[in-house]
Design an enzyme around this catalytic site. Structure first.
Site, PDB file in Angstrom:
ATOM      1  N   HIS A   1       1.348   1.089  -2.745  1.00  0.00           N
ATOM      2  CA  HIS A   1       0.033   1.535  -2.254  1.00  0.00           C
ATOM      3  C   HIS A   1       0.153   2.933  -1.635  1.00  0.00           C
ATOM      4  O   HIS A   1      -0.705   3.792  -1.844  1.00  0.00           O
ATOM      5  CB  HIS A   1      -0.496   0.582  -1.169  1.00  0.00           C
ATOM      6  CG  HIS A   1      -0.742  -0.828  -1.622  1.00  0.00           C
ATOM      7  ND1 HIS A   1      -0.210  -1.922  -0.980  1.00  0.00           N
ATOM      8  CD2 HIS A   1      -1.484  -1.317  -2.650  1.00  0.00           C
ATOM      9  CE1 HIS A   1      -0.623  -3.033  -1.585  1.00  0.00           C
ATOM     10  NE2 HIS A   1      -1.383  -2.699  -2.600  1.00  0.00           N
TER      11      HIS A   1
ATOM     12  N   LYS B   1      -8.326 -14.659  -0.860  1.00  0.00           N
ATOM     13  CA  LYS B   1      -6.877 -14.573  -1.109  1.00  0.00           C
ATOM     14  C   LYS B   1      -6.074 -15.240   0.002  1.00  0.00           C
ATOM     15  O   LYS B   1      -4.853 -15.253  -0.072  1.00  0.00           O
ATOM     16  CB  LYS B   1      -6.460 -13.096  -1.237  1.00  0.00           C
ATOM     17  CG  LYS B   1      -6.818 -12.463  -2.582  1.00  0.00           C
ATOM     18  CD  LYS B   1      -6.330 -11.026  -2.687  1.00  0.00           C
ATOM     19  CE  LYS B   1      -5.237 -10.861  -3.725  1.00  0.00           C
ATOM     20  NZ  LYS B   1      -4.864  -9.427  -3.915  1.00  0.00           N
TER      21      LYS B   1
ATOM     22  N   SER C   1       2.192  -7.209  -3.366  1.00  0.00           N
ATOM     23  CA  SER C   1       2.255  -7.744  -2.007  1.00  0.00           C
ATOM     24  C   SER C   1       2.749  -9.191  -2.012  1.00  0.00           C
ATOM     25  O   SER C   1       3.531  -9.600  -1.152  1.00  0.00           O
ATOM     26  CB  SER C   1       0.875  -7.664  -1.352  1.00  0.00           C
ATOM     27  OG  SER C   1       0.457  -6.320  -1.281  1.00  0.00           O
TER      28      SER C   1
ATOM     29  N   ARG D   1      -0.570  -0.451 -12.694  1.00  0.00           N
ATOM     30  CA  ARG D   1       0.867  -0.665 -12.915  1.00  0.00           C
ATOM     31  C   ARG D   1       1.152  -1.085 -14.345  1.00  0.00           C
ATOM     32  O   ARG D   1       2.249  -0.913 -14.844  1.00  0.00           O
ATOM     33  CB  ARG D   1       1.395  -1.741 -11.957  1.00  0.00           C
ATOM     34  CG  ARG D   1       1.378  -1.334 -10.489  1.00  0.00           C
ATOM     35  CD  ARG D   1       1.509  -2.530  -9.577  1.00  0.00           C
ATOM     36  NE  ARG D   1       0.387  -3.443  -9.798  1.00  0.00           N
ATOM     37  CZ  ARG D   1       0.281  -4.652  -9.289  1.00  0.00           C
ATOM     38  NH1 ARG D   1       1.241  -5.123  -8.533  1.00  0.00           N
ATOM     39  NH2 ARG D   1      -0.778  -5.400  -9.556  1.00  0.00           N
TER      40      ARG D   1
HETATM   41  N1  COA Z   1       1.689  -0.599  -6.019  1.00  0.00           N
HETATM   42  C1  COA Z   1       2.074  -1.814  -5.692  1.00  0.00           C
HETATM   43  N2  COA Z   1       1.277  -2.893  -5.738  1.00  0.00           N
HETATM   44  C2  COA Z   1       0.019  -2.694  -6.122  1.00  0.00           C
HETATM   45  C3  COA Z   1      -0.457  -1.440  -6.469  1.00  0.00           C
HETATM   46  C4  COA Z   1       0.436  -0.349  -6.399  1.00  0.00           C
HETATM   47  N3  COA Z   1       0.079   0.888  -6.712  1.00  0.00           N
HETATM   48  N4  COA Z   1      -1.729  -1.556  -6.816  1.00  0.00           N
HETATM   49  C5  COA Z   1      -2.039  -2.851  -6.682  1.00  0.00           C
HETATM   50  N5  COA Z   1      -0.980  -3.543  -6.266  1.00  0.00           N
HETATM   51  C6  COA Z   1      -0.905  -4.988  -6.064  1.00  0.00           C
HETATM   52  C7  COA Z   1      -1.282  -5.433  -4.698  1.00  0.00           C
HETATM   53  O1  COA Z   1      -0.157  -5.510  -3.868  1.00  0.00           O
HETATM   54  C8  COA Z   1      -1.867  -6.799  -4.970  1.00  0.00           C
HETATM   55  O2  COA Z   1      -0.857  -7.736  -5.048  1.00  0.00           O
HETATM   56  P1  COA Z   1      -1.151  -9.269  -4.746  1.00  0.00           P
HETATM   57  O3  COA Z   1      -2.204  -9.715  -5.716  1.00  0.00           O
HETATM   58  O4  COA Z   1       0.165  -9.861  -4.960  1.00  0.00           O
HETATM   59  O5  COA Z   1      -1.647  -9.346  -3.339  1.00  0.00           O
HETATM   60  C9  COA Z   1      -2.500  -6.639  -6.348  1.00  0.00           C
HETATM   61  O6  COA Z   1      -1.854  -5.557  -6.934  1.00  0.00           O
HETATM   62  C10 COA Z   1      -3.943  -6.293  -6.330  1.00  0.00           C
HETATM   63  O7  COA Z   1      -4.312  -6.030  -5.021  1.00  0.00           O
HETATM   64  P2  COA Z   1      -5.179  -4.898  -4.438  1.00  0.00           P
HETATM   65  O8  COA Z   1      -4.953  -3.569  -5.064  1.00  0.00           O
HETATM   66  O9  COA Z   1      -5.047  -4.989  -2.969  1.00  0.00           O
HETATM   67  O10 COA Z   1      -6.541  -5.311  -4.914  1.00  0.00           O
HETATM   68  P3  COA Z   1      -7.211  -6.645  -4.675  1.00  0.00           P
HETATM   69  O11 COA Z   1      -7.355  -7.224  -6.025  1.00  0.00           O
HETATM   70  O12 COA Z   1      -6.636  -7.509  -3.647  1.00  0.00           O
HETATM   71  O13 COA Z   1      -8.528  -6.079  -4.060  1.00  0.00           O
HETATM   72  C11 COA Z   1     -10.764  -5.398  -4.086  1.00  0.00           C
HETATM   73  C12 COA Z   1      -9.608  -6.013  -4.838  1.00  0.00           C
HETATM   74  C13 COA Z   1     -10.733  -5.628  -2.615  1.00  0.00           C
HETATM   75  C14 COA Z   1     -10.752  -3.916  -4.377  1.00  0.00           C
HETATM   76  C15 COA Z   1     -11.981  -6.060  -4.744  1.00  0.00           C
HETATM   77  O14 COA Z   1     -11.863  -7.462  -4.629  1.00  0.00           O
HETATM   78  C16 COA Z   1     -13.275  -5.622  -4.105  1.00  0.00           C
HETATM   79  O15 COA Z   1     -13.770  -4.561  -4.396  1.00  0.00           O
HETATM   80  N6  COA Z   1     -13.837  -6.472  -3.230  1.00  0.00           N
HETATM   81  C17 COA Z   1     -15.083  -6.200  -2.547  1.00  0.00           C
HETATM   82  C18 COA Z   1     -16.186  -7.091  -3.086  1.00  0.00           C
HETATM   83  C19 COA Z   1     -16.781  -6.496  -4.328  1.00  0.00           C
HETATM   84  O16 COA Z   1     -17.329  -5.417  -4.335  1.00  0.00           O
HETATM   85  N7  COA Z   1     -16.686  -7.270  -5.402  1.00  0.00           N
HETATM   86  C20 COA Z   1     -17.222  -6.901  -6.680  1.00  0.00           C
HETATM   87  C21 COA Z   1     -16.242  -6.057  -7.450  1.00  0.00           C
HETATM   88  S1  COA Z   1     -16.890  -5.652  -9.038  1.00  0.00           S
END
Ligand code: COA
Length: 159
Positions: A18, A42, A129, A91
């Site tokens: 991140h 989550k 994560s 990724r």
């Molecule tokens: N390096 C390392 N890990 C990464 C990464 C990077 N560059 N990019 C993503 N990841 C990993 C994260 O660690 C996470 O791992 P995990 O699933 O094991 O926890 C996974 O990829 C994805 O996580 P993250 O990037 O934190 O995104 P998320 O899927 O948890 O979050 C939101 C998604 C919060 C952006 C999305 O749910 C959201 O917008 N929510 C708000 C509600 C909304 O508007 N919903 C409608 C959307 S259309």
């Protein structure tokens, strides 16, 4: 118009992957809002305040990075901050499929919003994560995947 981007995520915990994306976004845009999502679905290990604090501390000296908490639609946060760009790290192809669906839905809700994908540097391409939490839980070494201060917070939480 200021060139502002939002980088949203759960950050449970914030990893070097991140951080890599946030630093690169901070070079590309005038300012970056790192948005720590509640992500109740989550069932995060770290509560919202802990995730907010660890992310704020990691960027306390980066002038154009602001860290906020949000619990709602990403498009509403974008409107609130006057941002027209969402940054997401990619990724793998699997990430792209998931991310392109979200980008499309966000754009349907807010047509002026664009999502910019940054390819995660290969060094962090396998980090997530969940994997970091798992490795730490079973006594593995996570020092290559998170900053030292966050490693301490994780080990403390799991002890
Ligand atoms: N390096 C390392 N890990 C990464 C990464 C990077 N560059 N990019 C993503 N990841 C990993 C994260 O660690 C996470 O791992 P995990 O699933 O094991 O926890 C996974 O990829 C994805 O996580 P993250 O990037 O934190 O995104 P998320 O899927 O948890 O979050 C939101 C998604 C919060 C952006 C999305 O749910 C959201 O917008 N929510 C708000 C509600 C909304 O508007 N919903 C409608 C959307 S259309």
């Amino acid at each position: 118009m200021a060139n502002k981007a939002i980088y949203p995520g759960t950050f449970d915990p914030l990893t070097n992957g991140h951080i890599n994306i946030i630093k690169r976004a901070a070079e590309l845009f005038d300012s970056v809002v790192v948005a720590v999502a509640k992500s109740a679905g989550k069932s995060p290990l770290f509560d919202s305040q802990e995730r907010l604090d660890m992310t704020k501390n990691a960027f306390s000296t980066t002038a154009n990075v602001e860290v906020v908490f949000f619990d709602g639609l990403l498009v509403d946060l974008a409107k609130k901050h006057g941002a027209r760009v969402i940054v997401r790290g990619i990724r793998s192809i699997a990430d792209f499929e998931y991310e392109s669906q979200m980008a499309g839905m966000n754009r349907k809700m807010m047509p002026e919003l664009d999502t910019v994908f940054l390819r995660t540097d290969p060094e962090w391409g396998d980090v997530s994560s969940t994997l970091v939490r798992d490795i730490a839980r079973y006594g593995g070494n996570i020092s290559n995947f998170v900053p030292a201060e966050i490693e301490k917070i994780i080990l403390n939480k799991l002890s």
